[in-house]
Every structure is written in structure tokens, then in C-alpha cells.
Design a protein around this motif. Structure first.
Motif, mmCIF file in Angstrom:
data_model
loop_
_atom_site.group_PDB
_atom_site.id
_atom_site.type_symbol
_atom_site.label_atom_id
_atom_site.label_comp_id
_atom_site.label_asym_id
_atom_site.label_seq_id
_atom_site.Cartn_x
_atom_site.Cartn_y
_atom_site.Cartn_z
ATOM 1 N N GLU A 109 -1.924 3.642 6.154
ATOM 2 C CA GLU A 109 -1.697 2.552 4.841
ATOM 3 C C GLU A 109 -2.829 2.394 4.111
ATOM 4 O OE1 GLU A 109 1.051 -1.090 3.191
ATOM 5 O OE2 GLU A 109 0.566 -1.120 5.464
ATOM 6 N N TYR A 150 -11.040 4.390 1.953
ATOM 7 C CA TYR A 150 -10.880 3.466 3.151
ATOM 8 C C TYR A 150 -11.093 4.611 4.188
ATOM 9 C CZ TYR A 150 -6.553 2.573 6.033
ATOM 10 O OH TYR A 150 -5.839 2.083 7.606
ATOM 11 N N GLY A 163 0.759 -1.223 0.142
ATOM 12 C CA GLY A 163 -0.047 0.273 0.035
ATOM 13 C C GLY A 163 1.083 1.213 0.084
ATOM 14 N N THR A 182 -1.250 6.020 -5.041
ATOM 15 C CA THR A 182 -2.671 5.529 -5.215
ATOM 16 C C THR A 182 -3.792 7.248 -5.739
ATOM 17 O OG1 THR A 182 -5.240 5.458 -3.822
ATOM 18 C CG2 THR A 182 -3.221 6.272 -3.209
ATOM 19 N N PRO A 184 -4.862 0.676 0.618
ATOM 20 C CA PRO A 184 -4.319 0.144 -0.426
ATOM 21 C C PRO A 184 -3.540 -0.235 -1.284
ATOM 22 C CG PRO A 184 -5.985 -1.029 1.367
ATOM 23 C CD PRO A 184 -5.650 0.562 1.856
ATOM 24 N N SER A 185 -3.224 -0.188 -2.326
ATOM 25 C CA SER A 185 -2.590 0.603 -3.783
ATOM 26 C C SER A 185 -2.357 -1.166 -4.671
ATOM 27 C CB SER A 185 -1.990 1.520 -3.642
ATOM 28 O OG SER A 185 -1.868 1.823 -5.347
ATOM 29 N N SER A 206 -10.084 6.379 -3.997
ATOM 30 C CA SER A 206 -9.189 5.173 -2.759
ATOM 31 C C SER A 206 -9.217 5.361 -1.063
ATOM 32 C CB SER A 206 -8.088 5.041 -3.271
ATOM 33 O OG SER A 206 -8.319 3.828 -4.357
#
Length: 100
Positions: free
Chosen positions: A26, A43, A2, A35, A28-29, A39
Motif C-alpha cells: 500500500e 516507498y 493509500g 499515485t 501512501p497517497s 511515490s
């Protein structure tokens, strides 16, 4: 894997996050170095926002009246939700709506 970013909440939004104004998280990517704001918002919705989500989101979009700055630059200049967020960027969510 991430992208580590700093999230900041101000203008009253911090009350939705246990009165904590700054968070290092962090996101996620698929890419290790970047990112999108979309996103980041996803998150926040899934992992961080536990009370009064209607104060932050309207359906799955950010509520009108919340200014987003990425490293002190308005996200509208970078394409709003498609704006790129890179490792160690600071993403500030600032409510411009106040009671009175």
C-alpha cells in the motif's frame, strides 16, 4: 489511505528484496485511487530496500539500466516518474544490466 499495487523485481533486482520477486504493498497517497511512480520509488527506498541501495538508486533516482513497466507498458510513455499508478496496477522493475 493509500493505493494498493503489485511490485515485481526481476533481472537480479529481487536479490535486493530477500529474493522475493512479487510484493503487494500500500503506497501512501493523498488520493485513494492513484499515485505516481515517483511515490512508488520513494516507498521502496524508505520501506523495502534494506541492502545495497546503490544497486537500485543513484541518489534519489532510479539507476540507469532499470526498465520500469506499468501493466507491461514502458513508464517512459507515461512520463517516467510522473507516470500515474492506479490501484491494483503491476509495477515491474527489471534490471537490464548483467555481469559477464
Amino acid at each position: 489511505m493509500g493505493v494498493w499495487v503489485y511490485l515485481q523485481f526481476s533481472g537480479g533486482l529481487e536479490t535486493l528484496f530477500d529474493n522475493v520477486k512479487s510484493h503487494k504493498v500500500e503506497i501512501p497517497s493523498k488520493r485513494p485511487d492513484r499515485t505516481t511512480v515517483k511515490s512508488v520509488i520513494s516507498y521502496i527506498q524508505k520501506k523495502m530496500l534494506k541492502k545495497q541501495p546503490e544497486m537500485f538508486l543513484k541518489e534519489k533516482e532510479l539507476r540507469p539500466g532499470i526498465l520500469v513497466l506499468i501493466n507491461d507498458i514502458d513508464w517512459e510513455l507515461g512520463g517516467k516518474e510522473d507516470c500515474i499508478v492506479e490501484s491494483n496496477d503491476v509495477v515491474l522493475f527489471l534490471s537490464t544490466l548483467h555481469g559477464g
